[in-house]
Design a protein around this motif. Sequence first.
Motif, PDB file in Angstrom:
ATOM      1  N   ILE A   1       0.837  -1.208   0.000  1.00 54.50           N
ATOM      2  CA  ILE A   1       0.000   0.000   0.000  1.00 54.50           C
ATOM      3  C   ILE A   1       0.865   1.248   0.000  1.00 54.50           C
ATOM      4  O   ILE A   1       0.614   2.205  -0.747  1.00 54.50           O
ATOM      5  N   GLU A   2       1.893   1.258   0.841  1.00 58.65           N
ATOM      6  CA  GLU A   2       2.731   2.449   0.963  1.00 58.65           C
ATOM      7  C   GLU A   2       3.513   2.719  -0.317  1.00 58.65           C
ATOM      8  O   GLU A   2       3.727   3.868  -0.697  1.00 58.65           O
ATOM      9  N   LEU A   3       3.936   1.648  -0.996  1.00 62.76           N
ATOM     10  CA  LEU A   3       4.644   1.822  -2.262  1.00 62.76           C
ATOM     11  C   LEU A   3       3.711   2.343  -3.349  1.00 62.76           C
ATOM     12  O   LEU A   3       4.085   3.194  -4.154  1.00 62.76           O
ATOM     13  N   GLU A   4       2.480   1.829  -3.375  1.00 63.60           N
ATOM     14  CA  GLU A   4       1.539   2.223  -4.426  1.00 63.60           C
ATOM     15  C   GLU A   4       0.989   3.627  -4.231  1.00 63.60           C
ATOM     16  O   GLU A   4       0.846   4.388  -5.191  1.00 63.60           O
ATOM     17  N   TYR A   5       0.695   3.970  -2.965  1.00 62.61           N
ATOM     18  CA  TYR A   5       0.016   5.241  -2.705  1.00 62.61           C
ATOM     19  C   TYR A   5       0.924   6.294  -2.065  1.00 62.61           C
ATOM     20  O   TYR A   5       0.511   7.447  -1.908  1.00 62.61           O
ATOM     21  N   GLY A   6       2.145   5.911  -1.682  1.00 64.17           N
ATOM     22  CA  GLY A   6       3.047   6.873  -1.050  1.00 64.17           C
ATOM     23  C   GLY A   6       2.504   7.415   0.253  1.00 64.17           C
ATOM     24  O   GLY A   6       2.589   8.614   0.527  1.00 64.17           O
ATOM     25  N   VAL A   7       1.926   6.525   1.070  1.00 61.98           N
ATOM     26  CA  VAL A   7       1.250   6.942   2.291  1.00 61.98           C
ATOM     27  C   VAL A   7       1.718   6.075   3.450  1.00 61.98           C
ATOM     28  O   VAL A   7       2.096   4.917   3.262  1.00 61.98           O
ATOM     29  N   ASN A   8       1.730   6.631   4.658  1.00 61.71           N
ATOM     30  CA  ASN A   8       2.107   5.886   5.850  1.00 61.71           C
ATOM     31  C   ASN A   8       0.864   5.291   6.509  1.00 61.71           C
ATOM     32  O   ASN A   8      -0.057   6.022   6.867  1.00 61.71           O
ATOM     33  N   THR A   9       0.829   3.978   6.652  1.00 64.10           N
ATOM     34  CA  THR A   9      -0.331   3.328   7.253  1.00 64.10           C
ATOM     35  C   THR A   9      -0.001   2.598   8.551  1.00 64.10           C
ATOM     36  O   THR A   9      -0.888   1.996   9.154  1.00 64.10           O
ATOM     37  N   SER A  10       1.241   2.632   8.985  1.00 61.90           N
ATOM     38  CA  SER A  10       1.626   1.905  10.194  1.00 61.90           C
ATOM     39  C   SER A  10       0.943   2.475  11.435  1.00 61.90           C
ATOM     40  O   SER A  10       0.405   1.736  12.264  1.00 61.90           O
ATOM     41  N   LEU A  11       0.978   3.797  11.573  1.00 64.72           N
ATOM     42  CA  LEU A  11       0.352   4.417  12.742  1.00 64.72           C
ATOM     43  C   LEU A  11      -1.157   4.190  12.779  1.00 64.72           C
ATOM     44  O   LEU A  11      -1.701   3.844  13.837  1.00 64.72           O
TER      45      LEU A  11
END
Length: 313
Positions: free
Chosen positions: A34-44
């Motif tokens: 997800i982070e590679l595709e959308y350039g977004v941080n989802t861990s937090l």
Amino acid sequence: MDYIAQCLQKFSKLPQGLKEILGGPEALVVVKEIELEYGVNTSLPLILVGIGELKATQVADYLRKEENLSEEDALEVSRELTRNVFSRLVATFTPGQEIDALSLKETLKNDLLKLISDKDLAESFNLNVFYLLKNEPAFLTELEAAIMSNPTIVSNSKIIDEKGAHQATVANWIRDFVALNGSGYFDDLVLANYISNSKNAKSLSAAEKILLSRIFKVYRNISYFDEITDKTPVRFWSIIPVDIEVEPLGRQADVEESDTSKKPLPLERDEVVIQNSEASKLQAALKDYPVGSLEYKVIRQELDRLRFSVSAR
């Protein structure tokens, strides 16, 4: 750092099975894609959902506001997390542990007060029940019979009706409630009115009222399971409520701590005042977590955010 540290501390106290679902290898593969595709941080957001600071249904709004994603992308990321991470919560049970229907019914019958007072036990019970229900949906009827005939005594007071005085057992409280409100589905407003104004419940102590309220929620979750789950995301399904912290039995419930309405959601948290010591604390905290773990990623992403904020000034 204080906010991140508090979140990580709460996450560390979750049952190991839940932490594995949200931060284990399978989840991290999903997060990386997800982070590679959308350039977004989802861990937090994963950690915030795990500790109850953020609802799964709020993830899209969080990503839109905190990560500046478009509404369409935020919704798609939220759906990916729900499909591949949150949905696994109802299909997980303790590895190596045989799930025994009779044992679960006995636990509900004999240890109900312990279940609704211990979040870890409640989580484990819920996950085991959900695992059984996937293959044995009729088990729900057995649970309903167990709660409606439960002999656990809730308080020293008596339940009074036209037939006389009765012990304040779980079964008798349910009968009293149904006599006044009918046997259909009831919402929190109906429950609160019964707890506050019915002749048998209004004289209970504050702690007993909280206890009784949670017992009725167990009854509701079992008796109206199909109706509730049709309208509720899987992340929030439960048999034993685990939405608020409960003090161990024998101690006064800490209402201030359990009232999540008084705690701002992450979407509303104050802007962090960036200081040199902030990055230093985060850097020091990295050594406490394995490289690549969900916690490690959260700290790294927060470090990057702080450094970006400083360089942008």
